[in-house]
Design an enzyme around this catalytic site. Structure first.
Site, PDB file in Angstrom:
ATOM      1  N   TYR A  33      27.175  31.763  31.194  1.00 47.20           N
ATOM      2  CA  TYR A  33      27.082  30.314  31.331  1.00 47.20           C
ATOM      3  C   TYR A  33      25.713  29.801  30.935  1.00 47.20           C
ATOM      4  O   TYR A  33      24.773  30.588  30.744  1.00 47.20           O
ATOM      5  CB  TYR A  33      27.427  29.897  32.771  1.00 47.20           C
ATOM      6  CG  TYR A  33      26.348  30.183  33.801  1.00 47.20           C
ATOM      7  CD1 TYR A  33      26.076  31.483  34.225  1.00 47.20           C
ATOM      8  CD2 TYR A  33      25.591  29.161  34.351  1.00 47.20           C
ATOM      9  CE1 TYR A  33      25.089  31.743  35.171  1.00 47.20           C
ATOM     10  CE2 TYR A  33      24.607  29.406  35.306  1.00 47.20           C
ATOM     11  CZ  TYR A  33      24.364  30.700  35.708  1.00 47.20           C
ATOM     12  OH  TYR A  33      23.391  30.952  36.625  1.00 47.20           O
ATOM     13  N   LYS A 150      22.956  35.978  31.198  1.00 50.69           N
ATOM     14  CA  LYS A 150      23.252  34.911  32.171  1.00 50.69           C
ATOM     15  C   LYS A 150      24.733  34.931  32.523  1.00 50.69           C
ATOM     16  O   LYS A 150      25.517  34.107  32.039  1.00 50.69           O
ATOM     17  CB  LYS A 150      22.821  33.553  31.591  1.00 50.69           C
ATOM     18  CG  LYS A 150      22.654  32.473  32.642  1.00 50.69           C
ATOM     19  CD  LYS A 150      21.915  31.292  32.054  1.00 50.69           C
ATOM     20  CE  LYS A 150      21.979  30.057  32.908  1.00 50.69           C
ATOM     21  NZ  LYS A 150      21.403  30.214  34.245  1.00 50.69           N
TER      22      LYS A 150
END
Ligand code: PMP
Length: 286
Positions: A33, A150
């Site tokens: 994300y 991430k």
């Protein structure tokens, strides 16, 4: 006003956006994300977030289903449709619907799932918290060892945040082998004798987009920077401490494990960096 969200090319009221229960993001946390801030209706550091998204996808061999222009167009449309002046946009790309729960990745031609949604935070850059600062506790960093990617595996950071809240504090700084890695959702810094000290980039921390921008701006402002490890004891003895993230910008930290940092009030270096960062970011936003 119902929030309009993005799902695989469609713009839908949030109550109508549906993702399969077999989506790898749901059953395996197999997704990455980005969170991009919006100031004055424009996107802060968008190219940086795109670069990191592609790196995260590449590290996990998830196909990137859109090009940068398509991501940009979708971000802008969500800003427009939801009337966002200040706020954030969340973007998530998962490996898609494998058709069943299976540790084996689904076939290469499985379409990734792309989701985007907004938060409206009017005046978010003027939050009063910047005037008082955050109080943090330290906790062991027991996350996996690819924190540079991430991913949506955010259970431990979420538990750490809850532990901080239960202790009546704002957040936690994570510690591994005696040294601070980063905050639950931000990069960590201290200031001693005018020098900004922050852990160097590696797989141990997320390569913050805000970190890169703030260090570049600090360098341009002739501030001294040392990228090295520091301990909680060194942080408690520092003149100042602060964190950076796309949603908090530069935020002072005034207490670590019940010990006041410096005067116990937000420091001048952090305040100056916040000011420079906000000013430059507003100018460069697209
Ligand atoms: N570290 C972690 C663990 C994070 O979750 C975040 C925010 N997503 C950051 C650092 C800060 O990164 P950025 O400046 O790109 O928001």
């Amino acid at each position: 006003m119902t929030r309009i969200v993005y799902l695989n090319g469609d713009y839908l009221p949030e109550t109508e956006a549906r993702v399969s229960i077999f989506d790898r993001g749901f059953v395996m946390a197999d997704a990455v994300y980005e969170v991009t801030s919006v100031l004055d209706g424009r996107l802060v550091d968008f190219p940086g977030h795109m670069a990191r998204l592609k790196r995260s996808l590449g590290e996990l061999s998830i196909r990137n289903p859109l090009d940068d222009d398509a991501y940009l167009a979708a971000h802008r449309r969500l800003v427009e449709e939801n009337g966002i002046t200040d706020g954030m946009i969340y973007l998530q790309v998962s490996r898609g619907n494998g058709g069943d729960r299976d540790f084996v990745f689904p076939p290469e031609d499985t379409p990734p799932t792309v989701v985007m949604f907004t938060w409206n935070k009017p005046g978010m850059a003027d939050t009063p918290v910047a005037q008082t600062g955050l109080r943090v506790i330290s906790l062991p960093d027991i996350r996996w060892h690819r924190r540079d990617i991430k991913t949506v595996q955010l259970l431990y950071p979420s538990m750490a945040k809850m532990q901080a809240k239960a202790a009546g504090k704002d957040d936690a700084w994570l510690v591994e082998d005696g040294f601070v890695t980063e905050g639950t959702s931000n990069n960590a810094y201290i200031v001693k004798n005018g020098t900004i000290i922050t852990r160097a980039l590696s797989n141990d921390i997320l390569h913050g987009i805000t970190r890169a921008a703030v260090l570049r701006m600090a360098d341009e402002a002739q501030m001294k920077i040392e990228e090295r490890n520091f301990t909680i004891a060194e942080a408690q003895d520092a003149d100042e401490a602060f964190i950076t993230s796309a949603s908090m910008f530069v935020m002072p930290v005034v207490e670590i494990d019940d010990a006041a940092v410096g005067t116990g009030k937000p420091g001048r270096v952090a305040a100056r960096l916040r000011e420079i960062y906000l000013e430059e970011s507003r100018k460069a936003a697209i």
